[in-house]
Design a protein around this motif. Structure first.
Motif: not given
Length: 239
Positions: A123-149
């Motif tokens: 989401g995004v915060r503008i002034a004092e107001t927060e708005s949620i826009f999306s629910l994001d799911t990501s899958h990333l390889s820990l062999e490619l990115f060790p320590g990302l977890d």
């Protein structure tokens, strides 16, 4: 006494008008309530109302037009499916403060290799107001990115992390656009109030500067998000 009553009166007026704008009750280009109307509603002076409006002008939510009034200059957050990019990059580029709330953060096995499964509310915060826009799911390889977890993605941008710590620069996506009827849990986290809304979803993959797949993506957008889709028609043939 309500908590809001402890705010200075000009701040209460500003919060009221800001809420009308961010909730969509006042749209871009529409006039906000007149000074006399706000004076009557809040039982205050013209100077206090003008102080409140001045704050909104400074925030960029309204603009004054001499002799005509004060008008909203706020457009709902939009996405172009042809220019999809990192969420944090997009929000910062538009002057907002990006928000990420981690819903799930776990290591799973997929295809015999460990992957980070990361689910976030964005989401995004503008002034004092927060708005949620999306629910994001990501899958990333820990062999490619060790320590990302081990990274705290409520306080760190995923794509900033890939660039800074792994030398990987997300450069393009291949995404399919469809719709989904959310279950009760998804509706709750996205703040949906309508019964059985059909929500836009994008799913596919992101690729880096070497055209290597780096992320599997699924994004479910709130019904408050507006999409802009543009096309170019071929020029007419000369006879």
């Amino acid at each position: 006494m309500a908590a809001q009553d402890y705010l200075p009166l000009y701040a209460q007026i500003g919060r009221h008008v800001r809420s009308l704008i961010l909730n969509g009750e006042l749209l871009d280009g529409e006039a906000i309530p007149s000074e006399p109307s706000l004076m009557e509603t809040f039982q205050t002076t013209r100077g206090t109302v003008r102080q409140a409006i001045g704050e909104l002008v400074t925030e960029g939510l309204v603009r004054r037009v001499q002799g005509k009034g004060t008008f909203v200059q706020f457009r709902p957050m939009t996405h172009s499916i042809w220019n999809f990019g990192g969420f944090s990059d997009t929000m910062r580029g538009r002057g907002g403060i990006p928000i990420s709330r981690v819903v799930e953060h776990e290591v799973i096995e997929a295809g015999g290799t460990p992957q980070l499964r990361l689910v976030r509310l964005r989401g995004v915060r503008i002034a004092e107001t927060e708005s949620i826009f999306s629910l994001d799911t990501s899958h990333l390889s820990l062999e490619l990115f060790p320590g990302l977890d081990t990274v705290d993605f409520e306080n760190a941008s995923l794509y900033d992390t890939l660039r800074a710590h792994y030398g990987v620069h997300p450069s393009r996506t291949e995404l399919t656009l469809s719709t989904v009827i959310p279950d009760a849990a998804m509706s709750a986290v996205l703040g949906e109030t309508r019964a059985d809304p059909a929500l836009v979803t994008l799913h596919g993959a992101a690729f880096d500067q070497h055209d290597r797949e780096i992320e599997q993506i699924e994004i479910v957008y709130s019904s408050t998000v507006q999409f802009n889709i543009s096309t170019t028609l071929p020029a007419a043939r000369q006879a």
